[in-house]
Design a protein around this motif. Structure first.
Motif, short mmCIF file in Angstrom:
data_model
loop_
_atom_site.label_atom_id
_atom_site.label_comp_id
_atom_site.label_asym_id
_atom_site.label_seq_id
_atom_site.Cartn_x
_atom_site.Cartn_y
_atom_site.Cartn_z
N GLY A 199 0.85 -1.40 0.09
CA GLY A 199 0.09 -0.07 0.10
C GLY A 199 0.69 1.31 0.11
O GLY A 199 0.21 2.32 0.07
N LEU A 200 2.31 1.22 -0.19
CA LEU A 200 2.98 2.45 0.05
C LEU A 200 3.28 2.85 -1.36
O LEU A 200 3.57 1.91 -2.30
CB LEU A 200 4.07 2.22 1.01
N SER A 201 3.31 3.87 -1.68
CA SER A 201 3.72 4.29 -3.10
C SER A 201 5.43 4.31 -3.14
O SER A 201 6.19 4.10 -2.01
CB SER A 201 3.46 5.81 -3.31
N GLU A 202 5.91 4.42 -4.22
CA GLU A 202 7.42 4.10 -4.52
C GLU A 202 8.06 5.20 -3.79
O GLU A 202 9.19 5.22 -3.04
CB GLU A 202 7.85 4.23 -5.86
N ASP A 203 7.56 6.57 -3.81
CA ASP A 203 8.09 7.87 -3.05
C ASP A 203 8.08 7.52 -1.71
O ASP A 203 9.23 7.87 -1.03
CB ASP A 203 7.34 9.02 -3.53
#
Ligand code: FAD
Length: 564
Positions: A198-202
């Motif tokens: 659920g985390l974005s790459e950023d």
């Protein structure tokens, strides 16, 4: 803040010291719970702190001659040079600590230890107020007083945030064993968070950006350890995020490790470049939030920011509040660090000595003393001395002031020689004092304060214990060595620091070392030298065994990445 990876050698100084003797009994006028100290037959020596300076004093002092007491909030000694290795599990925390009670038990005579913090030094009444840091109802407020005849202040220093906003709340420090353990857990936290779904790459990138503020030995060693931990162990355990990891070192000066020889700085910079560790020099951090670090590029004045997952603040040390309070009591409020004379006696505070990071030898006094030595020699007030008088003065200065002696032995001896000869190369009959002092003014830049290192702290502790052990001898022979008799100054040699070199481990089984005699050594063999020196400098066979077995375990099984 020039600390670090130094060859930690306890110097065997052959110097003694005459200690001020006071007949006055302690006043018990201050409020608080008095300890049930019996009237001592022996003089009471109270040591504050169980770091490098304090334990070095305790290891050598003859406790049969004094009633020795020690106060420290930690009941152990920590081998600080290996703290960076604890941050990544290369060495376990318990392997680098030794219980203080065990250390003092081996001494001749009895030494009493109190696990408490000194909260106030009452210099006028020769007593200190202590507060136990143990949370127990039995102790009520946990406060008690200790009286002393001689006080040894070895309280070390605390981290310095330079009042930068957000640093205290959002940065890690690397000063105590607990700090290193906290960093170890936080590094693993960053990796575990980065791989959560659920985390974005950023967001993953931000979590895996490790920033080290300060390009001194501690910061650089930590960066190298972290890089090794990642390359050697974590890359296999967190393969999905391996390309997102970044380590950045922010340094306000133009080079990292700038207290080392230039060859070592550039070797370290090149190695870090090859390893992919980014080094940003000439930048000053202006604020730190939980997600972002803001810094100013000194040359352009621009402020830029970068996201971070973890920041380690390693920029230098400041004065502890209890020491600051003492400085205010004794008229040293305008100074940064507690000033002592060359015999390590605190200026303006009777029967108190300060050693290690909490103190510095006052160089201003040395300059004033040199002027008065010249004044005393120049009896006619003519501004000149005969060559013979001049040579006597120089001899006197050299013996009293090791810093000036070192200076005269080195580069500027030529200036002195020049003063002694005329244009034709013949010996001058008279020497112009001001001319000499002018050439000596270069000494100012040479007479820098001693570095805040374990090496200095340990040598000061050992020196002071020798002085205390020779107390009786001093009383029996008050005239001291012939050389100083009648000078009205001091009968014994001042503290002399002997530099044994310094190390900088750079990761990948490589280290750099600056050795006495302008020797520089870098590479794999230096790392092996580092292993041998640090193993040999352990304070007990137990810690030596534990440290060496930790290194062996790491070679065979790698580092442990459990978050416990
Ligand atoms: P410390 O060792 O800090 O001891 C201070 C003592 O005072 C501690 O026992 C503390 O618990 C106690 N204390 C604190 N407050 C109170 C209070 N209110 N009342 C009573 N007791 C108190 N130097 C080197 O030469 N080589 C190295 O490789 C090296 N590496 C380092 C790596 C790291 C991570 C760090 C942080 C430092 C390193 N240093 C190194 C520097 C070295 O550790 C210090 O210079 C040295 O510890 C100074 O010794 P000290 O006794 O003055 O202070």
């Amino acid at each position: 803040y020039p600390a670090y990876s130094k060859l930690l050698v306890l110097c065997t100084l052959s110097s003694g010291g005459l200690l001020a003797y006071s007949e006055s009994g302690p006043d018990t006028g201050t409020a608080g719970v008095e300890t049930d100290q019996k009237l001592p037959k022996k003089k009471r020596v109270l040591v504050l702190g169980t770091g490098w300076a304090g334990t070095s004093f305790l290891k050598d002092v003859d406790a049969t001659l004094y009633d020795v007491q020690v106060v420290s909030p930690r009941n152990y000694f920590a081998f600080t040079p290996l703290l960076p290795s604890v941050t990544c599990g290369t060495v376990e925390a318990r392997s680098i600590v030794e219980p203080i009670r065990k250390m003092v038990k081996k001494r001749r005579g009895e030494i009493q230890f109190w696990e408490a913090e000194c909260v106030k030094i009452d210099a006028a009444n020769k007593k200190v107020l202590c507060q136990s840091n143990i949370d127990n109802d039995l102790l009520q407020k946990g406060e008690f007083f200790l009286e002393y005849d001689y006080l040894i202040i070895a309280l070390g220093a605390q981290v310095n945030t330079f009042n930068t906003p957000g640093v205290a709340e959002n940065c890690h420090f690397l000063k105590e064993v607990e700090d290193a353990q906290k960093i170890r857990r936080s590094v693993i936290d960053c990796f575990e968070t980065a791989v959560l779904p659920g985390l974005s790459e950023d967001e993953r990138r931000r979590n895996l950006h490790f920033v080290i503020v300060g390009g001194g030995p501690t910061g650089i060693e930590f960066a190298a350890e972290l890089h090794d931990f990642f390359e050697g162990d974590l890359v296999k355990l967190y393969p999905t995020v391996k390309d997102l990891v970044k380590i950045t070192v922010i340094q306000s000066g133009d080079h990292i490790l700038n207290m080392f020889d230039g060859r070592i700085s550039s070797f370290a910079e090149q190695k870090f470049k090859r390893d992919g560790i980014e080094v940003q020099t000439g930048c000053r951090v202006v604020s730190v939030s939980d997600k972002e670090i803001k810094m100013k590029v000194k040359s352009k004045g621009e402020v830029s920011s970068m996201p971070h997952g973890l920041v380690v603040w390693s920029t230098g040390v400041g004065t502890r509040p209890v020491v600051r309070d003492l400085m205010e009591q004794i008229g040293q409020a305008n100074r940064h660090v507690l000033a002592t004379d060359e015999w390590l006696r605190v200026k303006g505070c009777e029967d108190a000595y300060a050693i290690g990071d909490c103190a510095t030898i006052d160089q201003r006094k040395i300059r004033d003393d040199i002027s008065s030595i010249f004044k005393a020699a120049d009896k006619n007030n003519s501004g000149t001395l005969t060559l013979e008088e001049f040579r006597d003065v120089i001899d006197d200065i050299r013996v009293r002031y090791p810093q000036v002696d070192l200076y005269l032995q080195s580069k500027h001896m030529r200036d002195v020689t020049y003063l002694l000869k005329d244009d034709q190369g013949n010996d001058r009959k008279e020497v112009d004092i001001e001319g000499f002092k002018l050439s000596l003014s270069h000494v100012d830049s040479q007479m820098k304060s001693l570095p805040a290192t374990a090496q200095v702290a340990a040598q000061q502790g050992a020196y002071l214990s020798r002085c205390f052990n020779r107390w009786q001898q001093c009383e029996e022979n008050p005239e001291g060595p012939l050389r100083f008799s009648g000078s009205g100054h001091h009968q014994f040699l001042p503290f002399r620091y002997k530099h044994f070199g310094q190390f900088a481990p750079l990761g990948g089984e490589q280290a750099a070392a600056e050795l006495p005699g302008d020797w520089v050594s870098v590479g794999h063999s230096t790392q092996w030298l580092w292993y041998s020196v640090y193993a040999s400098k352990q304070v007990s066979w137990r810690t030596r065994f534990l440290v060496v077995s930790d290194w062996t375990r790491r070679f065979i099984f790698g580092r442990d990445s459990s978050r416990i």
